[in-house]
Write a protein that holds these residues in place. Structure first.
Motif, PDB file in Angstrom:
ATOM      1  N   HIS A  97      45.924 -14.774  -2.696  1.00  0.00           N
ATOM      2  CA  HIS A  97      45.801 -14.365  -1.299  1.00  0.00           C
ATOM      3  C   HIS A  97      44.345 -14.370  -0.829  1.00  0.00           C
ATOM      4  N   ARG A  98      43.429 -14.026  -1.716  1.00  0.00           N
ATOM      5  CA  ARG A  98      42.018 -13.924  -1.353  1.00  0.00           C
ATOM      6  C   ARG A  98      41.225 -15.190  -1.653  1.00  0.00           C
ATOM      7  N   GLY A  99      41.907 -16.245  -2.085  1.00  0.00           N
ATOM      8  CA  GLY A  99      41.242 -17.530  -2.295  1.00  0.00           C
ATOM      9  C   GLY A  99      40.557 -17.692  -3.629  1.00  0.00           C
ATOM     10  N   VAL A 100      40.703 -16.715  -4.531  1.00  0.00           N
ATOM     11  CA  VAL A 100      40.026 -16.815  -5.827  1.00  0.00           C
ATOM     12  C   VAL A 100      40.615 -17.955  -6.658  1.00  0.00           C
ATOM     13  N   MET A 101      41.935 -18.125  -6.613  1.00  0.00           N
ATOM     14  CA  MET A 101      42.561 -19.209  -7.371  1.00  0.00           C
ATOM     15  C   MET A 101      42.084 -20.572  -6.884  1.00  0.00           C
ATOM     16  N   ARG A 177      52.029 -15.458  -3.825  1.00  0.00           N
ATOM     17  CA  ARG A 177      50.739 -15.751  -3.207  1.00  0.00           C
ATOM     18  C   ARG A 177      50.367 -14.796  -2.078  1.00  0.00           C
ATOM     19  N   ASN A 178      50.938 -13.628  -2.013  1.00  0.00           N
ATOM     20  CA  ASN A 178      50.625 -12.651  -0.964  1.00  0.00           C
ATOM     21  C   ASN A 178      50.613 -11.272  -1.593  1.00  0.00           C
ATOM     22  N   GLU A 179      49.457 -10.603  -1.560  1.00  0.00           N
ATOM     23  CA  GLU A 179      49.337  -9.340  -2.284  1.00  0.00           C
ATOM     24  C   GLU A 179      50.166  -8.219  -1.656  1.00  0.00           C
ATOM     25  N   GLU A 180      50.396  -8.267  -0.349  1.00  0.00           N
ATOM     26  CA  GLU A 180      51.207  -7.223   0.279  1.00  0.00           C
ATOM     27  C   GLU A 180      52.665  -7.338  -0.157  1.00  0.00           C
ATOM     28  N   GLY A 271      48.520 -25.245  -7.583  1.00  0.00           N
ATOM     29  CA  GLY A 271      48.056 -24.655  -6.342  1.00  0.00           C
ATOM     30  C   GLY A 271      49.086 -24.736  -5.265  1.00  0.00           C
ATOM     31  N   ALA A 272      48.634 -24.437  -4.052  1.00  0.00           N
ATOM     32  CA  ALA A 272      49.535 -24.433  -2.894  1.00  0.00           C
ATOM     33  C   ALA A 272      49.911 -25.838  -2.508  1.00  0.00           C
TER      34      ALA A 272
END
Length: 273
Positions: A97-101, A177-180, A271-272
């Motif tokens: 979610h934060r782009g680290v991957m 892929r979404n932390e929430e 990845g996405a």
């Protein structure tokens, strides 16, 4: 210049996957040190449940042949091991979610190093985090009655099961892929130990519910912990994973690792879409 966009291939992986995994492991340990809230919550929850269930409900719950708190502590150790699902899912989805991957994919590093580093860090913190629960369990009356080899085998089995569940969580987090959303689903995993023998014997459950509970991998782990730490015999007429809890836990762990290690590595590399 012909106006055609140039597609850049991802950088090749390095030839030192172990060093890459150790670097990712160090990153996760620093991450926990900087924001220890999730670890504190996940490690103190079993202690809270031990005190709550053990003293509030303990007098009302009858366990044949043993005191309830002695029955409960191994179940909570199994539930702690299963909690690798929630932690792994949250950590990997947060990184996505934060782009680290995406940042990791631009680096010349082994793609397998990212999930391996994450799950190895979780394994280390779990090994340390189980100590307070064991000490509180001993303080409230639980006793380790198994021989040294059985006790070491019990702790090794708990960590193996945690490692396998962490890989399942890692893959789910890469998928979500979404932390929430991962946080909401992680809260829902609280029900999994309730549908097992972690907190109550399954012998008096209705037939269909007993079947569900006994084929829950957490039940095999809880029964294996009771067997190895205290020599408790499995319940009569139990399903195969609970009737043979050590073999059942090894089988569940092997299946989880065989399925979700390659899936997580592939998802991390891909990845996405």
């Amino acid at each position: 210049m012909n106006g055609t966009a140039t597609v850049h291939a991802p950088p090749p992986a390095t030839s030192a996957p172990v060093a890459d995994a150790l670097a990712v492991l160090g990153r996760h340990l620093q991450r926990i040190k900087a924001a220890p809230g999730v670890m504190i919550l996940t490690q103190t929850m079993p202690i809270t449940m031990l005190l709550f269930f053990g003293y509030v409900f303990g007098s009302a719950l009858a366990v044949p042949g043993r005191e309830y708190r002695a029955f409960l502590v191994p179940g909570l150790l199994a539930a702690t091991a299963a909690n690798g699902l929630m932690v792994g899912m949250f950590q990997s989805s947060q990184d996505c979610h934060r782009g680290v991957m995406d940042r990791f994919r631009t680096l010349p590093m082994s793609r397998a190093a990212v999930p391996f580093g994450q799950t190895a860090a979780d394994l280390l913190t779990t090994a340390v985090g189980m100590v307070p629960l064991i000490l509180v369990g001993l303080a409230v009356g639980w006793r380790i009655e198994g021989g040294p080899l059985a006790v070491l085998g019990g702790f090794a089995l708990l960590l193996l099961f945690r490692f396998a569940m962490a890989w399942l969580g890692c893959w789910l987090g890469l998928l979500i892929r979404n932390e929430e959303i991962a946080g909401q689903l992680g809260s829902a995993t609280f029900v999994l130990p309730l549908l097992s023998s972690a907190y109550i014997p399954t012998g008096n459950l209705p037939g269909w519910l007993r079947t569900v509970a006994e084929w829950n991998p957490i039940s095999a782990m809880a029964s294996a912990a009771r067997d190895l730490f205290g020599g408790a015999a499995p319940e009569a007429g139990a399903a195969w994973p609970v009737a043979h809890p050590v073999a059942g836990t090894l089988a569940w762990s092997a299946v989880l690792l065989a399925v979700f290690v390659p899936l997580a590595v592939r998802s991390c590399a891909r990845g996405a879409k």
